[in-house]
Design a protein around this motif. Structure first.
Motif, PDB file in Angstrom:
ATOM      1  N   UNK A 201       0.830  -1.203   0.000  1.00  0.00           N
ATOM      2  CA  UNK A 201       0.000   0.000   0.000  1.00  0.00           C
ATOM      3  C   UNK A 201       0.863   1.251   0.000  1.00  0.00           C
ATOM      4  N   UNK A 202       1.955   1.179   0.790  1.00  0.00           N
ATOM      5  CA  UNK A 202       2.862   2.319   0.845  1.00  0.00           C
ATOM      6  C   UNK A 202       3.526   2.543  -0.512  1.00  0.00           C
ATOM      7  N   UNK A 203       3.909   1.431  -1.170  1.00  0.00           N
ATOM      8  CA  UNK A 203       4.497   1.549  -2.496  1.00  0.00           C
ATOM      9  C   UNK A 203       3.495   2.147  -3.478  1.00  0.00           C
ATOM     10  N   UNK A 204       2.248   1.647  -3.401  1.00  0.00           N
ATOM     11  CA  UNK A 204       1.203   2.158  -4.288  1.00  0.00           C
ATOM     12  C   UNK A 204       0.929   3.631  -4.009  1.00  0.00           C
ATOM     13  N   UNK A 205       0.886   3.970  -2.719  1.00  0.00           N
ATOM     14  CA  UNK A 205       0.645   5.360  -2.348  1.00  0.00           C
ATOM     15  C   UNK A 205       1.785   6.255  -2.837  1.00  0.00           C
ATOM     16  N   UNK A 206       3.017   5.778  -2.654  1.00  0.00           N
ATOM     17  CA  UNK A 206       4.160   6.571  -3.109  1.00  0.00           C
ATOM     18  C   UNK A 206       4.135   6.748  -4.627  1.00  0.00           C
ATOM     19  N   UNK A 207       3.747   5.648  -5.324  1.00  0.00           N
ATOM     20  CA  UNK A 207       3.674   5.725  -6.777  1.00  0.00           C
ATOM     21  C   UNK A 207       2.585   6.703  -7.218  1.00  0.00           C
ATOM     22  N   UNK A 208       1.422   6.607  -6.535  1.00  0.00           N
ATOM     23  CA  UNK A 208       0.328   7.516  -6.888  1.00  0.00           C
ATOM     24  C   UNK A 208       0.674   8.962  -6.533  1.00  0.00           C
ATOM     25  N   UNK A 209       1.351   9.134  -5.387  1.00  0.00           N
ATOM     26  CA  UNK A 209       1.758  10.484  -5.021  1.00  0.00           C
ATOM     27  C   UNK A 209       2.754  11.050  -6.033  1.00  0.00           C
ATOM     28  N   UNK A 210       3.677  10.186  -6.455  1.00  0.00           N
ATOM     29  CA  UNK A 210       4.658  10.622  -7.437  1.00  0.00           C
ATOM     30  C   UNK A 210       3.980  10.955  -8.765  1.00  0.00           C
ATOM     31  N   UNK A 211       3.021  10.097  -9.151  1.00  0.00           N
ATOM     32  CA  UNK A 211       2.280  10.331 -10.383  1.00  0.00           C
ATOM     33  C   UNK A 211       1.459  11.626 -10.278  1.00  0.00           C
ATOM     34  N   UNK A 212       0.821  11.805  -9.120  1.00  0.00           N
ATOM     35  CA  UNK A 212      -0.014  12.985  -8.923  1.00  0.00           C
ATOM     36  C   UNK A 212       0.835  14.261  -8.946  1.00  0.00           C
ATOM     37  N   UNK A 213       1.955  14.216  -8.272  1.00  0.00           N
ATOM     38  CA  UNK A 213       2.822  15.389  -8.259  1.00  0.00           C
ATOM     39  C   UNK A 213       3.368  15.669  -9.655  1.00  0.00           C
ATOM     40  N   UNK A 214       3.722  14.597 -10.381  1.00  0.00           N
ATOM     41  CA  UNK A 214       4.194  14.798 -11.751  1.00  0.00           C
ATOM     42  C   UNK A 214       3.106  15.381 -12.640  1.00  0.00           C
TER      43      UNK A 214
END
Length: 784
Positions: A201-214
């Motif tokens: 979940x943390x990996x998914x959240x980090x990926x989504x956060x990174x995607x969202x910020x990008x």
């Protein structure tokens, strides 16, 4: 059970409990390769099993009692088939190596519990059952009962002795031990699963956060985030460029604390704290200035963002540059509501404003006026000088009309040379309102009548300007309240404008209800005329044409319309309407076809095969490019002698496009068709034009024949026409002959062909046939 045996069992139990601790400590669950994880898990359980078996309680030579079946059953339940097979193989191999009387039972105590553990795991998974303490205890009890059953296979002299010695720990201690170890393993498994899910979940959240910020960072919109106190939490790259500060420089600061080129907006006393408190979406357009000095229009949206539990975390702001979009919208607005040439409102905006004015006047009861302004002879300027000159005039006229009215009044262009002025608030009295409207209209008329200087761009070497004079025809419709619809008001003003045209142009007329009624009746009649041919309402009447010496020469066909409700409709009413609407073309063709059909009938009757039928042809009909082909087709389809068809043309028609008319007449002459000039003497034919026409006959108009015996002028005109016909070698026929005196005058002056009421009124073909059959062959006697 002695003390050493009890200590051995405790040691076995400690090894069982260590299974979960060791498995967890080695983090075998984190091994992603399943085959490797199963191999290591099987070896680990197998080694623990070997350790348990090496600390067994030896009840008799070759008879060993330990907790191996608890270990292997839990392996099957928690670790799966492959680790169970590996561990079971290791334990069975050791038991076979030790040997003794209990070798078979010892091996079965490994194989059967391991199999039960794997089977139990499969059942739980398929039925999606949760493994709780009761199921673990029941599982442990099942394993122990199974083991006791296996002990019945021992030698008879040892069987009950061994069972009696171990039944107490097996039934009481081992199920509890199985349950406890199972609970430890289940807890560790659940914890490992939770840790794994948390990590994923943390990996998914980090990926989504990174995607969202990008994603946010790549957007051209200005995006920023603040907490509930108004401190910046972050922003995107576009916002950094706008304020001239980095995200790190913004974080934790409020707008008032920022330095540099950034100046916070203070639109309409905007209070972000009020937005945060209310949770409402704020949206407004604002002009902002960038650090480089450029000024752009921003669409700003501010919205709070909350957590899943409803906790309000802060405020998000999104600002978009809509300058280009706004420019496009303004351009579309102008294209949709304004005329591109004069920049005046167009028909659509006029209708909107007119509807608004009609609705508003319901409350104040004041009169308003709509002027319909049409330029006289505008087409002449366009046709002779080109559309560029016409456009210049339209622009100048639009400006003059605007200058002639108040700022609150509306001037619009409907299209072409048609303008409309909407004048409001003319007073509550109709007479006063009409007087004011007339003064404004007169002001507009005089303004338009002033000379125009139009530029001749094509002729650059000569004088570049020409003086042009223009006059308008203005129709006025007074209105108030919503008793009249906008479309009706426009129609009334249009009717009044045509009334001004009919009055000689350059005039002003108010709407006349009587004219509107007449126009509506004409429109209804025109709609009914469209169906007259299909409904069989049209009929041809025949009027005899006679030669004094030769007898009956044929007839002229005259069109009649028998309406089922109106009755007989006068040709004076519907023929002009048919010509104006273009219906004269299909009607004229029907007349030609019907006349040719009758000629075919006469060709088969003795003494009638040489008769002619005269057919009036309208200008619009004759001007068709394929008129010659149409006539030829009708003649061929009816298989008639073309000499039986005579076409009557009017002077006014021949004067238009003389060369083209003469060419068509020659083509029809070659087919064998004769021509007669109808109503001769009422037009303005020149002798030079007349002698060029391939005519067969001139027809003296009945207006001259009517008074030839009483009016010397008419008598002189008729004598002149007869002499002219003789000079040009044309036949001459007089229409409207009603008395013997008229016939005798004509005969005495050289005209021997007649048509009129003296011989017959126009009648249907059946009556015509009866009439000619009753006449004597010797027409000289019949005419006495």
């Amino acid at each position: 059970m002695d003390t050493s045996s009890f200590i051995a069992l405790l040691y076995n139990a400690a090894l069982l409990i260590s299974l979960g601790v060791i498995y967890d400590a080695l983090k075998l669950e984190s091994i992603k390769n399943k085959k490797l994880r199963d191999l290591i898990s099987g070896l680990l359980v197998g080694m623990l099993g070997l350790a348990v078996m090496n600390t067994s309680w030896e009840m008799a030579p070759g008879m060993f009692f330990d907790t191996r079946w608890v270990l292997i059953s839990l392996c099957g339940l928690f670790f799966g088939l492959v680790p169970t097979l590996i561990a079971g193989a290791m334990m069975v191999s050791l038991r076979l190596h030790i040997g003794g009387a209990g070798i078979l039972v010892g091996s079965l105590c490994v194989i059967i519990p391991g199999s039960i553990g794997c089977l139990f795991a499969i059942i739980l998974k398929r039925k999606n059952l949760k493994l709780d303490w009761f199921k673990l205890y029941s599982f442990g009890m099942l394993i122990q009962i199974t083991v006791l059953g296996c002990m019945l296979l021992m030698p008879e002299h040892l069987r009950y002795k061994v069972i009696g010695a171990v039944i107490q720990p097996v039934i009481v201690v081992f199920p509890v031990c199985t349950m406890l170890v199972g609970l430890i393993l289940r807890r560790q498994r659940d914890r490992r699963k939770s840790e794994y899910d948390l990590t994923e979940s943390q990996k998914l959240l980090n990926r989504e956060q990174s995607l969202m910020r990008g994603l946010i960072g790549s957007l051209p919109d200005l995006i920023s985030f603040k907490d509930v106190q108004g401190r910046y939490l972050g922003c995107n790259h576009a916002f950094e460029q706008f304020v001239g500060l980095t995200e790190q420089e913004l974080k934790g600061k409020m707008d008032q604390e920022l330095k540099g080129n950034f100046k916070p907006s203070d639109i309409a006393g905007l209070d972000e704290q009020e937005i945060i408190a209310s949770g409402k979406v704020y949206s407004q357009d604002e002009w902002v200035v960038y650090p480089d000095g450029s000024k752009v229009l921003h669409e700003t949206i501010k919205k709070t963002f909350d957590g899943f539990d409803g906790t309000r975390y802060g405020l998000m702001s999104v600002s978009r540059d809509i300058t280009e979009r706004k420019n496009h919208e303004d351009q579309i607005q102008r294209l949709a509501f304004y005329d591109s040439l004069t920049q005046l409102p167009n028909r659509r905006m006029l209708q909107d404003r007119l509807q608004l004015l009609v609705t508003t006047s319901v409350r104040d009861e004041r009169f308003n006026a709509l002027f319909f302004i049409d330029l006289d002879h505008f087409k002449t300027l366009n046709d002779t000088q080109g559309h560029n000159m016409g456009d210049q005039l339209l622009i100048a006229v639009a400006a003059r009309i605007q200058d002639s009215v108040r700022d609150e009044d509306i001037v619009a262009r409907l299209g072409g040379d048609e303008f409309v002025a909407l004048i409001s608030n003319l007073g509550e009295d109709e007479a006063t309102a009409g007087h004011v409207a007339e003064k404004v209209a007169e002001k507009i008329r005089l303004s338009i009548c002033q000379p125009y200087k139009l530029s001749i761009k094509e002729n650059v070497d000569a004088n570049n300007e020409m003086i042009f004079h223009c006059t308008p025809s203005i129709g006025i419709s007074l209105f108030k309240s919503n008793l009249t619809s906008p479309d009706e008001i426009l129609k009334q003003a249009d009717v009044a404008m045509y009334q001004a045209k009919a009055a000689g142009r350059n005039a002003i007329r108010f709407f006349d209800p009587a004219m509107q009624i007449a126009l509506e009746e004409n429109a209804a009649m025109l709609a009914e005329l469209h169906q007259a041919i299909d409904n069989g309402e049209l009929e041809l009447f025949y009027q005899i044409q006679i030669d004094e010496t030769k007898g009956i020469q044929g007839a002229e066909v005259l069109l009649r319309w028998f309406h089922p409700i109106r009755g007989m409709v006068s040709p004076l009413d519907f023929i002009p309407m048919a010509e104006e609407s273009g219906l004269i073309i299909p009607i004229g063709r029907w007349v030609l076809e019907s006349a040719c059909h009758q000629l075919k009938v006469w060709e088969n009757i003795p003494n009638r095969e040489n008769w002619q039928i005269s057919v009036n042809v309208s200008a619009l009909q004759f001007q068709q490019e394929n008129f010659v082909e149409i006539v030829q087709e009708i003649i061929l389809s009816n298989n008639i002698n073309p000499h039986g068809l005579k076409l009557e043309l009017t002077e006014s028609m021949v004067l238009d496009n003389v060369d083209i008319i003469i060419e068509k007449m020659h083509q029809l002459n070659q087919l064998g068709i004769d021509f007669s000039m109808d109503d001769f003497g009422t037009g303005y034919s020149s002798l030079s034009c007349l002698k060029r026409l391939p005519l067969k006959q001139l027809k003296i108009d009945q207006s001259f024949v009517r008074d030839i015996t009483t009016d010397p002028d008419d008598a002189a005109i008729v004598q002149t026409i007869i002499n002219l016909s003789n000079s040009l070698k044309y036949d001459v026929i007089a229409e409207g002959v009603e008395t013997q005196e008229q016939r005798q005058f004509l005969f005495n002056n050289g005209c021997s062909q007649y048509q009129g009421y003296l011989f017959s009124r126009p009648v249907p073909i059946a009556e015509f046939e009866e009439l000619v059959s009753s006449m004597s062959v010797n027409f000289a006697a019949a005419l006495d």
